[in-house]
Design a protein around this motif. Structure first.
Motif, PDB file in Angstrom:
ATOM      1  N   ILE A   1      -2.119  25.406  43.459  1.00 30.61           N
ATOM      2  CA  ILE A   1      -2.260  24.901  44.878  1.00 30.61           C
ATOM      3  C   ILE A   1      -3.566  25.316  45.599  1.00 30.61           C
ATOM      4  CG2 ILE A   1      -1.309  25.424  47.206  1.00 30.61           C
ATOM      5  CD1 ILE A   1       1.430  25.939  45.330  1.00 30.61           C
ATOM      6  N   TRP A   2      -4.127  26.540  45.236  1.00 33.73           N
ATOM      7  CA  TRP A   2      -5.487  26.798  45.738  1.00 33.73           C
ATOM      8  C   TRP A   2      -6.520  25.715  45.378  1.00 33.73           C
ATOM      9  CZ3 TRP A   2     -10.496  28.277  44.004  1.00 33.73           C
ATOM     10  CH2 TRP A   2     -11.275  28.846  44.965  1.00 33.73           C
TER      11      TRP A   2
ATOM     12  N   LYS B   1       0.459  29.098  42.601  1.00 38.82           N
ATOM     13  CA  LYS B   1      -0.405  29.505  43.714  1.00 38.82           C
ATOM     14  C   LYS B   1      -1.976  29.159  43.328  1.00 38.82           C
ATOM     15  CE  LYS B   1       2.487  32.834  46.237  1.00 38.82           C
ATOM     16  NZ  LYS B   1       2.482  34.436  46.723  1.00 38.82           N
ATOM     17  N   ARG B   2      -2.402  29.488  42.010  1.00 41.73           N
ATOM     18  CA  ARG B   2      -3.883  29.322  41.835  1.00 41.73           C
ATOM     19  C   ARG B   2      -3.925  27.686  41.621  1.00 41.73           C
ATOM     20  NH1 ARG B   2      -8.766  31.301  42.524  1.00 41.73           N
ATOM     21  NH2 ARG B   2     -10.251  30.292  40.930  1.00 41.73           N
TER      22      ARG B   2
ATOM     23  N   GLU C   1       3.466  22.861  45.842  1.00 36.54           N
ATOM     24  CA  GLU C   1       3.911  23.861  46.514  1.00 36.54           C
ATOM     25  C   GLU C   1       5.472  23.476  46.784  1.00 36.54           C
ATOM     26  OE1 GLU C   1       0.664  23.826  50.259  1.00 36.54           O
ATOM     27  OE2 GLU C   1       2.056  22.525  50.507  1.00 36.54           O
TER      28      GLU C   1
ATOM     29  N   LEU D   1       6.840  25.391  43.578  1.00 35.50           N
ATOM     30  CA  LEU D   1       6.702  26.834  43.883  1.00 35.50           C
ATOM     31  C   LEU D   1       7.955  27.162  44.631  1.00 35.50           C
ATOM     32  CD1 LEU D   1       5.286  29.728  43.769  1.00 35.50           C
ATOM     33  CD2 LEU D   1       4.110  28.989  45.674  1.00 35.50           C
TER      34      LEU D   1
ATOM     35  N   GLU E   1       4.424  32.398  39.337  1.00 25.34           N
ATOM     36  CA  GLU E   1       4.337  32.249  40.652  1.00 25.34           C
ATOM     37  C   GLU E   1       2.703  32.321  41.099  1.00 25.34           C
ATOM     38  OE1 GLU E   1       5.117  34.261  45.074  1.00 25.34           O
ATOM     39  OE2 GLU E   1       6.276  34.616  43.230  1.00 25.34           O
ATOM     40  N   GLU E   2       2.058  33.196  40.328  1.00 22.58           N
ATOM     41  CA  GLU E   2       0.504  33.378  40.194  1.00 22.58           C
ATOM     42  C   GLU E   2      -0.310  31.838  40.035  1.00 22.58           C
ATOM     43  OE1 GLU E   2      -1.386  36.955  38.683  1.00 22.58           O
ATOM     44  OE2 GLU E   2       0.549  37.564  38.590  1.00 22.58           O
TER      45      GLU E   2
END
Length: 144
Positions: A11-12, A8-9, A54, A57, A4-5
């Motif tokens: 996606i960022w 998210k990274r 996204e 995720l 998940e991290e």
């Protein structure tokens, strides 16, 4: 790093590229109007990449894949270490974007080798798009 991290990274990072290209659109409006459309298209592709991740995720699509076995190695990828860019010129923006596109290309290429089936194909497609972005930006940079 947990899956998940990692997602998210990514996606960022894709959102950062989107923002960078929107800034490129602004710079181009005043400095090189003929490049506005190029930056707009690049921003759209980065937005699509962000939405893809996204979806991965949200749908937990990667949780039962081989990516789990490579999380520690993937967390060391340069793409995930890129910080926020604050260019002060179009030239600086393009220089930074070329480096980031190269990092993204390498990351997605590595994911395409780890994954199988349609997920591998999606990563190969995204890697190819990042490589095209880098070549397009290199061409623009040489013309400045």
């Amino acid at each position: 790093m947990k899956l998940e991290e990692l997602l998210k990274r990514v996606i960022w990072q894709e959102n950062e590229m989107y923002n960078l290209y929107k800034l490129g659109e602004t710079f181009a409006t005043y400095e090189r109007p003929e490049l506005v459309e190029v930056f707009r298209l690049l921003a759209e592709e980065e937005l699509r990449h962000r939405k893809t991740f996204e979806g991965l995720l949200k749908g937990k699509s990667l949780e039962e894949t081989q990516v789990i076995d490579y999380l520690e190695a993937l967390s060391l990828e340069p793409m995930l270490e890129d910080e926020r860019s604050e260019p002060s010129s179009l030239e600086e923006l393009i220089e930074d974007a070329i480096i980031r596109e190269k990092h993204a290309y390498e990351f997605y290429s590595k994911l395409s080798e780890i994954l199988e089936g349609s997920l591998a194909q999606i990563m190969r497609m995204m890697a190819g798009e990042e490589l095209k972005h880098a070549y397009r930006l290199r061409f623009i940079y040489e013309g400045l």
